[in-house]
Design a protein around this motif. Structure first.
Motif, PDB file in Angstrom:
ATOM      1  N   PRO A  47       0.984  -1.284   0.104  1.00 50.43           N
ATOM      2  CA  PRO A  47       0.085   0.041   0.143  1.00 50.43           C
ATOM      3  C   PRO A  47       0.845   1.261  -0.061  1.00 50.43           C
ATOM      4  N   ASP A  48       2.296   1.223   0.313  1.00 48.80           N
ATOM      5  CA  ASP A  48       2.904   2.265   0.185  1.00 48.80           C
ATOM      6  C   ASP A  48       3.688   2.428  -1.016  1.00 48.80           C
ATOM      7  N   ARG A  49       2.797   3.541  -1.977  1.00 50.14           N
ATOM      8  CA  ARG A  49       3.422   3.717  -3.248  1.00 50.14           C
ATOM      9  C   ARG A  49       4.809   4.303  -3.306  1.00 50.14           C
ATOM     10  N   THR A  50       5.276   5.053  -2.261  1.00 49.29           N
ATOM     11  CA  THR A  50       6.674   5.538  -2.305  1.00 49.29           C
ATOM     12  C   THR A  50       7.779   4.420  -2.168  1.00 49.29           C
ATOM     13  N   ALA A  51       7.284   3.218  -1.901  1.00 51.94           N
ATOM     14  CA  ALA A  51       8.518   1.994  -2.037  1.00 51.94           C
ATOM     15  C   ALA A  51       8.715   1.769  -3.358  1.00 51.94           C
ATOM     16  N   VAL A  84      13.356 -11.904   3.528  1.00 53.41           N
ATOM     17  CA  VAL A  84      13.106 -11.388   4.717  1.00 53.41           C
ATOM     18  C   VAL A  84      11.585 -11.276   5.338  1.00 53.41           C
ATOM     19  N   ARG A  85      11.019 -11.801   6.033  1.00 49.04           N
ATOM     20  CA  ARG A  85       9.806 -11.760   6.086  1.00 49.04           C
ATOM     21  C   ARG A  85       9.645 -10.684   7.555  1.00 49.04           C
ATOM     22  N   ALA A  86       9.788  -9.454   7.491  1.00 54.58           N
ATOM     23  CA  ALA A  86       9.563  -8.469   8.447  1.00 54.58           C
ATOM     24  C   ALA A  86       8.340  -8.079   8.691  1.00 54.58           C
ATOM     25  N   GLU A  87       7.709  -7.423   7.726  1.00 51.93           N
ATOM     26  CA  GLU A  87       6.157  -7.119   7.743  1.00 51.93           C
ATOM     27  C   GLU A  87       5.477  -7.222   6.653  1.00 51.93           C
ATOM     28  N   PRO A  88       4.117  -7.301   6.602  1.00 50.77           N
ATOM     29  CA  PRO A  88       3.412  -7.591   5.240  1.00 50.77           C
ATOM     30  C   PRO A  88       3.680  -6.427   4.461  1.00 50.77           C
ATOM     31  N   ASN A  89       3.806  -6.730   3.097  1.00 50.52           N
ATOM     32  CA  ASN A  89       4.067  -5.865   1.983  1.00 50.52           C
ATOM     33  C   ASN A  89       5.023  -4.935   1.881  1.00 50.52           C
ATOM     34  N   ALA A  90       6.226  -5.229   2.926  1.00 49.03           N
ATOM     35  CA  ALA A  90       7.272  -4.569   2.966  1.00 49.03           C
ATOM     36  C   ALA A  90       8.375  -5.057   1.301  1.00 49.03           C
ATOM     37  N   PRO A  91       9.001  -4.074   0.813  1.00 47.52           N
ATOM     38  CA  PRO A  91       9.949  -4.270  -0.047  1.00 47.52           C
ATOM     39  C   PRO A  91      10.566  -5.693   0.255  1.00 47.52           C
ATOM     40  N   ARG A  92      10.854  -6.492  -0.846  1.00 50.61           N
ATOM     41  CA  ARG A  92      11.543  -7.663  -0.608  1.00 50.61           C
ATOM     42  C   ARG A  92      12.234  -7.926  -1.960  1.00 50.61           C
ATOM     43  N   THR A  93      13.443  -9.000  -1.684  1.00 50.43           N
ATOM     44  CA  THR A  93      14.014  -9.542  -2.942  1.00 50.43           C
ATOM     45  C   THR A  93      13.383 -10.768  -3.806  1.00 50.43           C
ATOM     46  N   LEU A  94      12.484 -11.195  -2.940  1.00 52.72           N
ATOM     47  CA  LEU A  94      12.091 -12.226  -3.788  1.00 52.72           C
ATOM     48  C   LEU A  94      10.666 -12.889  -3.028  1.00 52.72           C
ATOM     49  N   VAL A 152      -6.866  -4.966  -7.838  1.00 51.66           N
ATOM     50  CA  VAL A 152      -5.566  -4.509  -6.903  1.00 51.66           C
ATOM     51  C   VAL A 152      -4.328  -4.764  -8.108  1.00 51.66           C
ATOM     52  N   GLY A 153      -3.462  -3.475  -8.004  1.00 51.26           N
ATOM     53  CA  GLY A 153      -2.271  -3.484  -9.023  1.00 51.26           C
ATOM     54  C   GLY A 153      -2.728  -3.075 -10.494  1.00 51.26           C
ATOM     55  N   THR A 154      -3.734  -2.368 -10.562  1.00 51.20           N
ATOM     56  CA  THR A 154      -4.262  -1.956 -11.666  1.00 51.20           C
ATOM     57  C   THR A 154      -3.445  -1.150 -12.707  1.00 51.20           C
ATOM     58  N   ASP A 155      -2.203  -0.769 -12.173  1.00 52.06           N
ATOM     59  CA  ASP A 155      -1.452  -0.054 -12.954  1.00 52.06           C
ATOM     60  C   ASP A 155      -0.314  -0.952 -13.599  1.00 52.06           C
ATOM     61  N   ALA A 156      -0.423  -2.169 -13.230  1.00 48.42           N
ATOM     62  CA  ALA A 156       0.523  -3.348 -13.674  1.00 48.42           C
ATOM     63  C   ALA A 156       0.419  -3.312 -15.226  1.00 48.42           C
ATOM     64  N   LYS A 157       1.791  -3.470 -15.941  1.00 51.07           N
ATOM     65  CA  LYS A 157       2.030  -3.370 -17.173  1.00 51.07           C
ATOM     66  C   LYS A 157       3.144  -4.176 -17.588  1.00 51.07           C
TER      67      LYS A 157
END
Length: 160
Positions: A47-51, A84-94, A152-157
């Motif tokens: 939900p954090d569009r600045t990430a 790393v599973r820190a918090e939901p929806n956090a930036p992640r490597t995979l 959800v993610g309607t900007d995906a292309k």
């Protein structure tokens, strides 16, 4: 069987594309033979569009493994790639998600089909690229129909 891949951080790889390409290759080492894959798709973080933005794709996999064995294999691969599973929806490597395991429907420790994939354009769009006629095991709707109605993610292309 369908697996969704995603990342927002490249980890030790030169790019997110390189990381996802390496993750696709890693599937074979776990008994998951990739039959085909979508192009990579980009979408803003939620939900954090600045990430950092996400890169996603879907692979069609052939395997003799059960759904719980597949999920365990996906978690092993994620760990090798620094997830790393820190918090939901956090930036992640995979992020590797089991989207469907044939027509199997499970609602226990392992849940298939994935409970939210049908809502996500960054999953249904790539899936529709490689299997537009795939039908959701519960709703019966095709991947193409689900992509057209994703919320959800309607900007995906596709970044082809």
């Amino acid at each position: 069987m369908l697996v969704a891949l995603g990342c927002s951080l490249p980890g030790s790889y030169p790019s997110r594309e390189a990381l996802l390409d390496a993750a696709v290759e890693a599937l074979a080492g776990e008994g998951l033979s990739v039959a085909t894959r979508s192009s990579w798709w980009t979408s803003a973080a939620w939900p954090d569009r600045t990430a950092p933005a996400y890169l996603n794709g879907v692979v069609l996999v052939e395997t003799a493994l059960s759904a719980d064995e597949v999920l365990a294999a996906l978690h092993r691969i994620e760990a090798r790639f620094g997830r790393v599973r820190a918090e939901p929806n956090a930036p992640r490597t995979l992020d590797l998600d089991l989207i469907a395991h044939g027509r199997t429907v499970l609602d226990g420790a392992v849940v298939v089909p994935h409970p939210r994939a049908h809502e996500r354009l960054f999953v249904m769009g790539p899936l529709a690229q490689i299997a537009a006629d795939w039908r959701h095991p519960v709703s019966g709707k095709t991947a193409a129909d689900l992509a057209a109605t994703a919320t959800v993610g309607t900007d995906a292309k596709s970044v082809v």
